[in-house]
Design a protein around this motif. Structure first.
Motif, short mmCIF file in Angstrom:
data_model
loop_
_atom_site.label_atom_id
_atom_site.label_comp_id
_atom_site.label_asym_id
_atom_site.label_seq_id
_atom_site.Cartn_x
_atom_site.Cartn_y
_atom_site.Cartn_z
N CYS A 119 0.85 -1.19 0.00
CA CYS A 119 0.00 0.00 0.00
C CYS A 119 0.88 1.24 0.00
N GLY A 120 0.32 2.34 -0.44
CA GLY A 120 0.99 3.63 -0.35
C GLY A 120 2.09 3.89 -1.35
N LYS A 121 2.05 3.19 -2.49
CA LYS A 121 3.02 3.50 -3.54
C LYS A 121 2.80 4.91 -4.06
N GLY A 122 3.87 5.59 -4.39
CA GLY A 122 3.76 6.95 -4.90
C GLY A 122 5.13 7.54 -5.15
N PRO A 123 5.17 8.85 -5.47
CA PRO A 123 6.46 9.51 -5.75
C PRO A 123 7.39 9.45 -4.55
N ASN A 139 0.30 7.92 -13.65
CA ASN A 139 0.24 6.74 -12.78
C ASN A 139 1.21 6.77 -11.61
N SER A 140 1.68 7.98 -11.27
CA SER A 140 2.58 8.08 -10.12
C SER A 140 1.84 8.00 -8.79
N TRP A 141 0.53 8.27 -8.81
CA TRP A 141 -0.30 8.14 -7.62
C TRP A 141 -1.29 7.00 -7.90
N PRO A 142 -0.91 5.75 -7.70
CA PRO A 142 -1.74 4.63 -8.18
C PRO A 142 -3.04 4.41 -7.42
N PHE A 143 -3.23 5.11 -6.30
CA PHE A 143 -4.45 4.92 -5.51
C PHE A 143 -5.54 5.92 -5.84
N GLN A 170 -3.63 16.47 -11.76
CA GLN A 170 -2.79 17.52 -11.21
C GLN A 170 -2.45 17.22 -9.76
N GLN A 171 -1.39 17.83 -9.26
CA GLN A 171 -0.92 17.58 -7.90
C GLN A 171 -0.37 18.87 -7.29
N ALA A 172 -0.37 18.92 -5.98
CA ALA A 172 0.21 20.06 -5.27
C ALA A 172 0.53 19.62 -3.85
N THR A 173 1.31 20.42 -3.15
CA THR A 173 1.64 20.15 -1.76
C THR A 173 1.15 21.30 -0.89
N GLN A 215 3.56 11.43 3.91
CA GLN A 215 4.54 10.38 3.67
C GLN A 215 5.02 9.75 4.96
N ASN A 216 5.05 8.42 4.98
CA ASN A 216 5.59 7.68 6.11
C ASN A 216 7.12 7.73 6.07
N PRO A 217 7.78 7.45 7.20
CA PRO A 217 9.25 7.43 7.20
C PRO A 217 9.85 6.47 6.18
N ASN A 218 9.13 5.38 5.85
CA ASN A 218 9.67 4.42 4.87
C ASN A 218 9.41 4.84 3.43
N GLY A 219 8.81 6.02 3.23
CA GLY A 219 8.56 6.52 1.89
C GLY A 219 7.19 6.24 1.34
N SER A 220 6.42 5.35 1.99
CA SER A 220 5.06 5.07 1.52
C SER A 220 4.13 6.22 1.92
N TRP A 221 2.95 6.21 1.32
CA TRP A 221 1.99 7.30 1.54
C TRP A 221 0.75 6.79 2.25
N LYS A 222 0.33 7.52 3.28
CA LYS A 222 -0.92 7.19 3.97
C LYS A 222 -1.89 8.36 3.83
N GLN A 223 -3.17 8.04 3.82
CA GLN A 223 -4.18 9.07 3.58
C GLN A 223 -4.55 9.76 4.88
N ALA A 224 -4.17 11.01 4.98
CA ALA A 224 -4.50 11.81 6.15
C ALA A 224 -5.91 12.36 6.06
N GLY A 225 -6.33 12.78 4.86
CA GLY A 225 -7.61 13.47 4.75
C GLY A 225 -8.35 13.18 3.46
N ILE A 226 -9.62 13.57 3.46
CA ILE A 226 -10.49 13.51 2.29
C ILE A 226 -10.87 14.94 1.96
N VAL A 227 -10.67 15.36 0.70
CA VAL A 227 -11.02 16.73 0.30
C VAL A 227 -12.50 16.95 0.60
#
Length: 374
Positions: free
Chosen positions: A116-120, A142-146, A285-288, A331-343
């Protein structure tokens, strides 16, 4: 107590409306409520017929951008909407079992051994002079596969976003589905592994997989005025097959503390409008943005923010119309991504006075787990 009493009164006065609802809804639609959710199940659903272009421009600024992704167009729906179901009309159908599905908390999923959490490798950086999602950049395909796009019949475009949390479940916002008619739900599909949504002339969706929606569950206490409890889980069929371009997001553990992601950078993504009231993007599209304190967010929102919410902002960056229901990930310390919020909500888009509002996934983790498995 007050809400419970009102629900019983509503059940008495609106019983006739439920009979009317089933007179106009497909016979295979079942609508009922549990103690904490409204459930809509559709049997024999078919794929949408994408015949016309996206629903035109959303209303002008200011607006609550995810309250209803097609505000002003409700009269175009073929059947009436009912925003609450005061009493169970049917007993729940046979339970859906995802006992062997991805729980999205462990590093590895149980399906095809895809994590889980594959991403850039890092959060997206702002790229000038591009102005996307509002203030971001085009994502690498396809950089954000979820990330997924929700579609309904009569539109080539995505009306809301969502995220994969198991082979049969999509996480999104209640505001994306609570006002859909039974017809809308019976024709709704989910586009997966997509970069181009295909709303421009001579372009086509490049989604690698499409799934039908057979079940919609949203929080029974969802309030369209306050955006409290703005969370929903969709069941899709047949099950999703994971690949390098399609895989689940990780979910954080349950935490009902206020704003457990305070100070973190969060990546947001979607096919929404590039400015408030503007045109939707044809490509992902993406942003931080940075998560800020609820106390600071409550100043412009005048105590609108609840523990179920968190806010995030960055100069000139924000989600916008049609991004509702999409993920905000950290981003988790191991580089994976977890979902903090829903727009969830906002006043305008990238308005410097008003940060974007999100539903906290950690706050709703137990609720989400319930409807991932049942």
């Amino acid at each position: 107590m007050r809400m419970s009493r009102l629900q019983h009164l509503a059940g008495f006065f609106f019983a006739a409306l439920h009979f009317l609802l089933f007179a106009v809804c497909p016979a295979s639609t079942r609508i009922y409520q549990t103690n904490d959710a409204v459930v809509i199940e559709v049997d024999g659903v078919g794929p949408s017929n994408y015949a016309i272009r996206n629903f035109g421009n959303p209303p002008p600024n200011p607006m609550m951008y995810a309250v209803n992704p097609y505000t002003g167009l409700l009269s175009h729906q073929p059947y009436p909407n009912f925003q609450f179901w005061p009493y169970p009309l049917y007993k729940p159908a046979s339970s859906f079992s995802d006992a062997d599905d991805v729980t999205a908390t462990s590093p590895e999923s149980r399906q095809q051994n895809i994590a889980c959490g594959k991403g850039p490798a890092s959060p997206p950086q702002r790229s000038f002079p591009d102005v996307r999602i509002v203030g971001g950049s085009e994502a690498t395909p396809n950089s954000w596969p979820f990330i997924v796009g929700l579609r309904k019949a009569g539109s080539t475009g995505v009306f809301c976003g969502g995220s994969i949390i198991s082979p049969t479940r999509i996480l999104t916002a209640a505001s994306c589905v609570n006002e859909l008619s039974a017809f809308d739900i019976s024709t709704m599909t989910v586009s997966l592994g997509m970069h181009v949504q295909g709303i421009l002339d001579n372009t086509f969706s490049d989604a690698q997989m499409t799934r039908r929606v057979s079940r919609v569950v949203y929080h029974i206490a969802f309030n369209t005025n306050t955006m409290v409890n703005n969370v929903a889980v969709l069941t899709v069929t047949p099950p999703i097959v994971y690949s390098a371009a399609i895989s689940p997001v990780c979910l954080p553990p349950f935490n009902n503390a206020v704003n457990p992601f305070l100070g973190l950078d969060a990546a947001i993504m979607g096919w929404g409008t590039l400015a408030s009231g503007g045109d939707a993007s044809n490509t992902l599209q993406q942003a931080t943005v940075k998560v800020i304190s609820n106390a600071a967010c409550n100043i412009p929102y005048e105590n609108f923010i609840r523990p179920q919410h968190f806010c995030a902002a960055a100069d000139g960056k924000d989600s916008c119309q049609y991004d509702g229901g999409g993920p905000a990930v950290v981003q988790n310390p191991n580089g994976s991504w977890k979902q903090a919020g829903i727009v969830s909500f906002g006043f305008g888009c990238a308005d410097p006075e008003y940060p974007g509002g999100y539903s906290s996934v950690a706050f709703f983790r137990n609720w989400i787990d319930t409807y991932m498995k049942n």
